[in-house]
Write a protein that holds these residues in place. Structure first.
Motif, PDB file in Angstrom:
ATOM      1  N   LEU A 150       0.834  -1.203   0.000  1.00  0.00           N
ATOM      2  CA  LEU A 150       0.000   0.000   0.000  1.00  0.00           C
ATOM      3  C   LEU A 150       0.869   1.252   0.000  1.00  0.00           C
ATOM      4  O   LEU A 150       0.593   2.211  -0.740  1.00  0.00           O
ATOM      5  CB  LEU A 150      -0.919  -0.006   1.222  1.00  0.00           C
ATOM      6  N   GLU A 151       1.919   1.253   0.811  1.00  0.00           N
ATOM      7  CA  GLU A 151       2.810   2.409   0.861  1.00  0.00           C
ATOM      8  C   GLU A 151       3.512   2.614  -0.487  1.00  0.00           C
ATOM      9  O   GLU A 151       3.747   3.752  -0.911  1.00  0.00           O
ATOM     10  CB  GLU A 151       3.834   2.225   1.979  1.00  0.00           C
ATOM     11  N   THR A 152       3.815   1.522  -1.164  1.00  0.00           N
ATOM     12  CA  THR A 152       4.442   1.622  -2.484  1.00  0.00           C
ATOM     13  C   THR A 152       3.472   2.237  -3.488  1.00  0.00           C
ATOM     14  O   THR A 152       3.854   3.084  -4.308  1.00  0.00           O
ATOM     15  CB  THR A 152       4.889   0.230  -2.967  1.00  0.00           C
ATOM     16  N   VAL A 153       2.215   1.831  -3.440  1.00  0.00           N
ATOM     17  CA  VAL A 153       1.202   2.385  -4.331  1.00  0.00           C
ATOM     18  C   VAL A 153       1.057   3.884  -4.102  1.00  0.00           C
ATOM     19  O   VAL A 153       0.968   4.675  -5.055  1.00  0.00           O
ATOM     20  CB  VAL A 153      -0.152   1.676  -4.116  1.00  0.00           C
ATOM     21  N   ILE A 154       1.038   4.287  -2.838  1.00  0.00           N
ATOM     22  CA  ILE A 154       0.905   5.712  -2.509  1.00  0.00           C
ATOM     23  C   ILE A 154       2.058   6.511  -3.088  1.00  0.00           C
ATOM     24  O   ILE A 154       1.864   7.588  -3.677  1.00  0.00           O
ATOM     25  CB  ILE A 154       0.820   5.903  -0.977  1.00  0.00           C
ATOM     26  N   GLU A 155       3.294   5.999  -2.931  1.00  0.00           N
ATOM     27  CA  GLU A 155       4.455   6.707  -3.453  1.00  0.00           C
ATOM     28  C   GLU A 155       4.434   6.740  -4.980  1.00  0.00           C
ATOM     29  O   GLU A 155       4.869   7.718  -5.598  1.00  0.00           O
ATOM     30  CB  GLU A 155       5.754   6.054  -2.964  1.00  0.00           C
ATOM     31  N   ALA A 156       3.913   5.676  -5.617  1.00  0.00           N
ATOM     32  CA  ALA A 156       3.845   5.645  -7.078  1.00  0.00           C
ATOM     33  C   ALA A 156       2.881   6.693  -7.602  1.00  0.00           C
ATOM     34  O   ALA A 156       3.112   7.294  -8.668  1.00  0.00           O
ATOM     35  CB  ALA A 156       3.408   4.250  -7.546  1.00  0.00           C
ATOM     36  N   VAL A 157       1.820   6.936  -6.860  1.00  0.00           N
ATOM     37  CA  VAL A 157       0.784   7.863  -7.301  1.00  0.00           C
ATOM     38  C   VAL A 157       1.120   9.314  -6.963  1.00  0.00           C
ATOM     39  O   VAL A 157       0.924  10.221  -7.785  1.00  0.00           O
ATOM     40  CB  VAL A 157      -0.582   7.484  -6.682  1.00  0.00           C
ATOM     41  N   SER A 158       1.648   9.536  -5.762  1.00  0.00           N
ATOM     42  CA  SER A 158       1.813  10.922  -5.328  1.00  0.00           C
ATOM     43  C   SER A 158       3.173  11.221  -4.701  1.00  0.00           C
ATOM     44  O   SER A 158       3.364  12.303  -4.150  1.00  0.00           O
ATOM     45  CB  SER A 158       0.717  11.278  -4.302  1.00  0.00           C
ATOM     46  N   GLY A 159       4.121  10.290  -4.797  1.00  0.00           N
ATOM     47  CA  GLY A 159       5.418  10.502  -4.177  1.00  0.00           C
ATOM     48  C   GLY A 159       6.518  10.731  -5.195  1.00  0.00           C
ATOM     49  O   GLY A 159       6.274  11.107  -6.338  1.00  0.00           O
ATOM     50  N   THR A 160       7.730  10.479  -4.769  1.00  0.00           N
ATOM     51  CA  THR A 160       8.896  10.657  -5.634  1.00  0.00           C
ATOM     52  C   THR A 160       9.426   9.285  -6.060  1.00  0.00           C
ATOM     53  O   THR A 160       9.121   8.265  -5.444  1.00  0.00           O
ATOM     54  CB  THR A 160      10.009  11.410  -4.892  1.00  0.00           C
ATOM     55  N   ASP A 161      10.238   9.288  -7.091  1.00  0.00           N
ATOM     56  CA  ASP A 161      10.855   8.044  -7.556  1.00  0.00           C
ATOM     57  C   ASP A 161      11.738   7.445  -6.465  1.00  0.00           C
ATOM     58  O   ASP A 161      11.787   6.219  -6.285  1.00  0.00           O
ATOM     59  CB  ASP A 161      11.688   8.296  -8.812  1.00  0.00           C
ATOM     60  N   GLU A 162      12.441   8.297  -5.736  1.00  0.00           N
ATOM     61  CA  GLU A 162      13.324   7.827  -4.668  1.00  0.00           C
ATOM     62  C   GLU A 162      12.535   7.096  -3.587  1.00  0.00           C
ATOM     63  O   GLU A 162      12.918   6.005  -3.138  1.00  0.00           O
ATOM     64  CB  GLU A 162      14.077   9.009  -4.059  1.00  0.00           C
ATOM     65  N   LYS A 163      11.407   7.682  -3.185  1.00  0.00           N
ATOM     66  CA  LYS A 163      10.586   7.044  -2.159  1.00  0.00           C
ATOM     67  C   LYS A 163       9.899   5.797  -2.693  1.00  0.00           C
ATOM     68  O   LYS A 163       9.671   4.834  -1.949  1.00  0.00           O
ATOM     69  CB  LYS A 163       9.557   8.039  -1.622  1.00  0.00           C
ATOM     70  N   LEU A 164       9.573   5.788  -3.975  1.00  0.00           N
ATOM     71  CA  LEU A 164       8.970   4.605  -4.596  1.00  0.00           C
ATOM     72  C   LEU A 164       9.939   3.429  -4.538  1.00  0.00           C
ATOM     73  O   LEU A 164       9.555   2.308  -4.168  1.00  0.00           O
ATOM     74  CB  LEU A 164       8.592   4.909  -6.044  1.00  0.00           C
ATOM     75  N   VAL A 165      11.193   3.674  -4.895  1.00  0.00           N
ATOM     76  CA  VAL A 165      12.210   2.612  -4.838  1.00  0.00           C
ATOM     77  C   VAL A 165      12.403   2.144  -3.396  1.00  0.00           C
ATOM     78  O   VAL A 165      12.546   0.946  -3.133  1.00  0.00           O
ATOM     79  CB  VAL A 165      13.543   3.111  -5.439  1.00  0.00           C
ATOM     80  N   TYR A 166      12.378   3.089  -2.464  1.00  0.00           N
ATOM     81  CA  TYR A 166      12.538   2.753  -1.038  1.00  0.00           C
ATOM     82  C   TYR A 166      11.430   1.808  -0.571  1.00  0.00           C
ATOM     83  O   TYR A 166      11.683   0.775   0.066  1.00  0.00           O
ATOM     84  CB  TYR A 166      12.536   4.041  -0.218  1.00  0.00           C
ATOM     85  N   GLU A 167      10.198   2.148  -0.884  1.00  0.00           N
ATOM     86  CA  GLU A 167       9.061   1.327  -0.450  1.00  0.00           C
ATOM     87  C   GLU A 167       9.014  -0.006  -1.196  1.00  0.00           C
ATOM     88  O   GLU A 167       8.649  -1.039  -0.618  1.00  0.00           O
ATOM     89  CB  GLU A 167       7.743   2.089  -0.643  1.00  0.00           C
ATOM     90  N   ALA A 168       9.376   0.018  -2.482  1.00  0.00           N
ATOM     91  CA  ALA A 168       9.420  -1.225  -3.247  1.00  0.00           C
ATOM     92  C   ALA A 168      10.470  -2.174  -2.659  1.00  0.00           C
ATOM     93  O   ALA A 168      10.277  -3.400  -2.647  1.00  0.00           O
ATOM     94  CB  ALA A 168       9.727  -0.933  -4.711  1.00  0.00           C
ATOM     95  N   SER A 169      11.550  -1.605  -2.150  1.00  0.00           N
ATOM     96  CA  SER A 169      12.584  -2.418  -1.500  1.00  0.00           C
ATOM     97  C   SER A 169      12.032  -3.070  -0.237  1.00  0.00           C
ATOM     98  O   SER A 169      12.344  -4.233   0.073  1.00  0.00           O
ATOM     99  CB  SER A 169      13.802  -1.559  -1.159  1.00  0.00           C
ATOM    100  N   ASP A 170      11.208  -2.329   0.494  1.00  0.00           N
ATOM    101  CA  ASP A 170      10.566  -2.889   1.691  1.00  0.00           C
ATOM    102  C   ASP A 170       9.664  -4.071   1.326  1.00  0.00           C
ATOM    103  O   ASP A 170       9.600  -5.067   2.036  1.00  0.00           O
ATOM    104  CB  ASP A 170       9.749  -1.810   2.411  1.00  0.00           C
ATOM    105  N   ILE A 171       8.948  -3.937   0.195  1.00  0.00           N
ATOM    106  CA  ILE A 171       8.089  -5.045  -0.254  1.00  0.00           C
ATOM    107  C   ILE A 171       8.933  -6.293  -0.494  1.00  0.00           C
ATOM    108  O   ILE A 171       8.607  -7.387  -0.017  1.00  0.00           O
ATOM    109  CB  ILE A 171       7.360  -4.698  -1.569  1.00  0.00           C
ATOM    110  N   LEU A 172      10.022  -6.141  -1.254  1.00  0.00           N
ATOM    111  CA  LEU A 172      10.848  -7.297  -1.604  1.00  0.00           C
ATOM    112  C   LEU A 172      11.443  -7.953  -0.364  1.00  0.00           C
ATOM    113  O   LEU A 172      11.472  -9.186  -0.255  1.00  0.00           O
ATOM    114  CB  LEU A 172      11.959  -6.877  -2.567  1.00  0.00           C
TER     115      LEU A 172
END
Length: 216
Positions: A150-172
């Motif tokens: 969910l946090e990754t989706v939020i960053e993808a929609v309204s965040g930055t690329d840096e935060k998106l990669v950060y949250e995607a890393s948490d998913i993995l």
């Protein structure tokens, strides 16, 4: 380890591979003397066929090949030498003798991360976040995967690329913990994706969806 030095008049091919990147760096030849010196000094030493003498890679350039391990093949006449290179390997200044860059592919780290998480699961050291997750069980780990998604989706929609990669890393990370808890590995997921990449994968269902005749 038995090595057959007799087949090539005292020499065996030695394939040099970077321990970290898994890239092949060069091919040299060893005799029993150079092999023993390599074991003793932990610096890869060859037998130079042109100079007819021992040759420690890096003795003039400083670009040593630091020994990690040596394996012999099924015929006992070819060596696979894993090393940590200290600079370029080729005398022409390139990383490998084929002119390739010796780069580490970060995707390989997923297997290393799985190995680390597996070790945590086996040892369960106190104070480790991974240990705490395993102690809470599969349900909580799965919940964390959902939260991070969910946090990754939020960053993808309204965040930055840096935060998106950060949250995607948490998913993995949490996904690998979940897979480990279920007795699986990230390679199992990669194998499934590889299977899906084949042209005939799930062909009947995909064709039915295309024709509008697919029923759930």
């Amino acid at each position: 380890m038995e090595i057959d030095f007799k087949k090539m008049n005292g020499l065996v091919p030695a394939i040099i591979q970077d321990y970290k990147t898994k890239n092949v760096l060069m091919l040299g030849f060893m005799n029993e003397e150079s092999y023993n010196k390599t074991i003793e000094t932990k610096k890869v030493t060859f037998w130079s066929r042109s100079r007819n003498c021992l040759w420690t890679k890096g003795e003039t350039s400083g670009n040593f090949l630091n020994l990690v391990s040596i394996k012999v093949d099924c015929d006992n006449d070819t060596l696979l030498v894993e090393v940590i290179p200290n600079g370029p390997t080729c005398h022409k200044g390139t990383d490998t003798c084929w002119g390739e860059e010796n780069k580490y592919n970060p995707i390989l780290f997923l297997s290393e991360l799985q190995d680390f998480i597996t070790k945590r699961h086996q040892e369960m050291p106190e104070g480790s976040y991974t240990t705490a997750l395993f102690n809470k069980g599969v349900k909580r780990i799965a919940q964390k995967v959902g939260e991070e998604s969910l946090e990754t989706v939020i960053e993808a929609v309204s965040g930055t690329d840096e935060k998106l990669v950060y949250e995607a890393s948490d998913i993995l990370y949490h996904l690998i913990v979940l897979l480990e808890a279920k007795g699986l590995r990230i390679e199992d997921v990669a194998a499934e994706l590889l299977k899906r990449h084949q042209p005939d994968w799930d062909k009947d269902r995909r064709l039915a969806k295309f024709l509008g005749t697919y029923k759930r």
